[in-house]
Design an enzyme around this catalytic site. Structure first.
Site, PDB file in Angstrom:
ATOM      1  N   HIS A 255       0.791  -1.234   0.000  1.00 43.16           N
ATOM      2  CA  HIS A 255       0.000   0.000   0.000  1.00 43.16           C
ATOM      3  C   HIS A 255       0.824   1.285   0.000  1.00 43.16           C
ATOM      4  O   HIS A 255       0.743   2.090   0.929  1.00 43.16           O
ATOM      5  CB  HIS A 255      -0.989  -0.003   1.188  1.00 43.16           C
ATOM      6  CG  HIS A 255      -1.825  -1.249   1.224  1.00 43.16           C
ATOM      7  ND1 HIS A 255      -2.573  -1.618   2.313  1.00 43.16           N
ATOM      8  CD2 HIS A 255      -2.020  -2.212   0.293  1.00 43.16           C
ATOM      9  CE1 HIS A 255      -3.189  -2.769   2.039  1.00 43.16           C
ATOM     10  NE2 HIS A 255      -2.866  -3.150   0.829  1.00 43.16           N
ATOM     11  N   TYR A 357     -12.284  10.069   4.223  1.00 37.27           N
ATOM     12  CA  TYR A 357     -12.861   9.009   3.394  1.00 37.27           C
ATOM     13  C   TYR A 357     -13.116   7.709   4.166  1.00 37.27           C
ATOM     14  O   TYR A 357     -13.493   6.696   3.595  1.00 37.27           O
ATOM     15  CB  TYR A 357     -12.040   8.830   2.106  1.00 37.27           C
ATOM     16  CG  TYR A 357     -12.304  10.038   1.223  1.00 37.27           C
ATOM     17  CD1 TYR A 357     -13.310  10.021   0.265  1.00 37.27           C
ATOM     18  CD2 TYR A 357     -11.657  11.256   1.469  1.00 37.27           C
ATOM     19  CE1 TYR A 357     -13.635  11.151  -0.460  1.00 37.27           C
ATOM     20  CE2 TYR A 357     -11.977  12.391   0.753  1.00 37.27           C
ATOM     21  CZ  TYR A 357     -12.966  12.337  -0.204  1.00 37.27           C
ATOM     22  OH  TYR A 357     -13.314  13.469  -0.898  1.00 37.27           O
ATOM     23  N   TYR A 368      -9.455 -10.125   3.835  1.00 37.37           N
ATOM     24  CA  TYR A 368      -9.127 -11.103   2.796  1.00 37.37           C
ATOM     25  C   TYR A 368      -9.527 -12.529   3.168  1.00 37.37           C
ATOM     26  O   TYR A 368      -9.865 -13.334   2.312  1.00 37.37           O
ATOM     27  CB  TYR A 368      -7.624 -11.077   2.483  1.00 37.37           C
ATOM     28  CG  TYR A 368      -7.188  -9.817   1.782  1.00 37.37           C
ATOM     29  CD1 TYR A 368      -7.535  -9.604   0.447  1.00 37.37           C
ATOM     30  CD2 TYR A 368      -6.451  -8.845   2.433  1.00 37.37           C
ATOM     31  CE1 TYR A 368      -7.148  -8.440  -0.199  1.00 37.37           C
ATOM     32  CE2 TYR A 368      -6.071  -7.685   1.794  1.00 37.37           C
ATOM     33  CZ  TYR A 368      -6.416  -7.482   0.480  1.00 37.37           C
ATOM     34  OH  TYR A 368      -6.042  -6.340  -0.162  1.00 37.37           O
TER      35      TYR A 368
END
Ligand code: HEC
Length: 473
Positions: A255, A357, A368
């Site tokens: 990331h 956000y 996952y």
């Protein structure tokens, strides 16, 4: 800009990377939950039985995520569907919705797959027919980003560390530019984005964003941005535009975020969350933020958090996970980003000044391993995406099409995905009014750009190449 704040405690990040790598060996928690609670009536393959088929895309009782979650939570007592609000948490119910969306999508992809274009063959889409043309078919190693220069040359980054030049005749020069910054290809990191200054013809600046290894170490990295010039095929005049304090460097290889875009005299760019979930809600930490700086890295005085003594002053918006697409609409200078969600919940966001956000408090995705992440897809004070993709498309690369070769696509957004889909998105009055899958199966889409020639360029991995869409009318 430099960020100088210290923080201890990175070991948890290393653990996250570990759990990701052992993913395939682990049982899927949401599948287990489904088999335990739902399969007796809906079938182990979602085919239905006493309850209906849950993968065919027909939702008798409402097709929105909200309607599906409501059926699971409140049941359909008259029909024999039990209510789960007392036995399952909101988080578990959300994970089941994501799971059912995955099944729905795979049924749909099997019965009506998106176009899988063959080189040179015309493909009809809703508004234009196009053909795929190879631009560079070989010689690149994990190309990541593409930038166009006014003299017709193009620059391509290669994730292992190279900056390559395609000359004005379209030839890929054999050697990378000499002397570019050292990077480490740690996990998803490496030589990532490249952008040319909007005043390139005058100032010659090229911007590079990459995973910078910590001085004297091989295993810790953080996103860094520099600018420099290319002279005689060598990198010169380097200046630092963005770098964080050493404390923020981590051995976690995920990331990095990264994309850069220029608009109205500012440089916008992304730093991904680097594996540290809650840190993205902390304005004192660089992770999970979109930044706005002047092209030399200094801070515009009217940035949203300059009055907050603890906040990093370059921050423009926060609460991001891992955006890897960033584009601006030249008509109103609005900034848009696509963001990788976890399993489900990839987002297309309109980036507003100072806005939050929501990661990881709100998300449309789950973990996952199929374990629940959050039951909240919205919350007061947090921005909702204009569009979310569940299951994830692994959103990467975004452009606002500004060319004239495909007139009906003008100002539509084109979003790539590492899973191979290219989406055409139309935005009207801050709402998404179209999301068309233009193609799939060419490879992992890393980057999408509008060329100065008006063609739509796509940077691909596996196989590593660059193609473009040209009109077939
Ligand atoms: C005891 C049987 C039974 C169990 C267990 C059960 N369901 Fe159902 N479910 C039904 C029936 C019956 C319907 C209504 C079918 C119809 O309308 O024809 C239904 C409808 C639904 C619908 C709406 C489908 C649509 O077309 O709109 C969803 C979603 C759903 N179930 C999900 C689940 C999930 C998730 C579980 C497990 C947590 C579950 N169900 C467990 C019997 C069951």
């Amino acid at each position: 800009m430099k960020i100088g704040r210290s923080f201890l405690g990175v070991s948890y990040l290393a653990l996250t990377a570990l759990s990701l790598s052992s993913l395939s060996a682990r049982p899927d928690k949401v599948n287990e939950l489904y088999l335990e609670s739902c399969a007796s009536c809906h079938g182990s393959k979602f085919e239905g039985g006493m309850g209906g088929n849950l993968a065919d895309g027909f939702w008798k009782h409402g097709e929105s995520d909200h309607a599906i979650a409501r059926v699971i939570s409140q049941g359909l007592p008259d029909l024999g569907m039990p209510a789960y609000e007392k036995t399952l948490s909101a988080e578990q119910i959300r994970s089941l919705v994501v799971f059912l969306r995955e099944k729905e999508k795979s049924t749909k992809t099997q019965s009506s797959p998106p176009p899988q274009p063959k080189e040179g063959r015309a493909v009809k889409s809703l508004e234009h027919s196009y053909k795929v043309e190879t631009v560079i078919g070989s010689g690149l190693k994990t190309p990541w980003s593409l930038a166009f220069l006014p003299d017709g040359c193009r620059l391509v980054t290669e994730r292992p560390g190279g900056l390559r030049v395609i000359d004005a005749d379209g030839k890929l020069l054999p050697d990378p530019v000499a002397g570019t910054p050292r990077v480490i290809e740690l996990g998803q990191g490496g030589m990532l984005d490249v952008a040319a200054s909007p005043d390139f013809a005058k100032d010659g600046w090229i911007y590079l964003a990459f995973s910078d290894p910590l001085e004297g170490e091989k295993m810790r990295a953080m996103l860094k941005i520099v600018r420099g010039r290319i002279r005689d095929h060598a990198w010169t005049d380097e200046e630092v535009v963005f770098q964080t304090a050493p404390d923020f460097y981590t051995s976690n290889g995920v990331h990095f975020g990264t994309r850069m875009v220029f608009d109205s005299g500012y440089l916008y760019f992304i730093v991904g969350e680097r594996g540290g979930k809650m840190e993205v809600q902390d304005l004192a930490r660089p992770n999970g933020k979109i930044y706005r700086v002047f092209p030399d890295g200094t801070i515009p005085p009217d940035n949203p958090f300059t009055a907050d003594k603890n906040a990093i002053p370059g921050i423009w918006s926060y609460g991001h996970r891992n955006p890897q697409g960033l584009a601006t609409d030249p008509r109103d200078h609005a900034i848009y980003a696509t963001e990788h969600g976890p399993r489900g919940g990839d987002e297309f966001n309109l980036i507003r000044k100072g806005a939050n956000y929501g990661w990881p408090v709100i998300s449309h995705g789950m973990n996952y391993d199929g374990s629940p992440l959050t039951g909240l897809t919205e919350k007061e004070g947090m921005e909702k995406p204009l569009l979310h993709w569940t299951p994830s498309i692994a959103a990467c690369g975004l452009t606002c099409y500004t060319g004239d070769k495909f007139p009906k696509w003008k100002y539509d957004f084109f979003a790539g995905g590492l899973r191979g889909e290219l989406h055409r998105i139309r935005v009207q009055k801050e709402k998404v009014v179209a999301d068309e899958i233009l193609l799939s199966d060419l490879g992992r889409i890393r980057d999408v750009r509008t060329g100065p020639d008006g063609f739509l360029y796509i940077v691909l991995n596996q196989p590593d190449r660059i193609v473009r869409l040209v009109p077939a009318e």
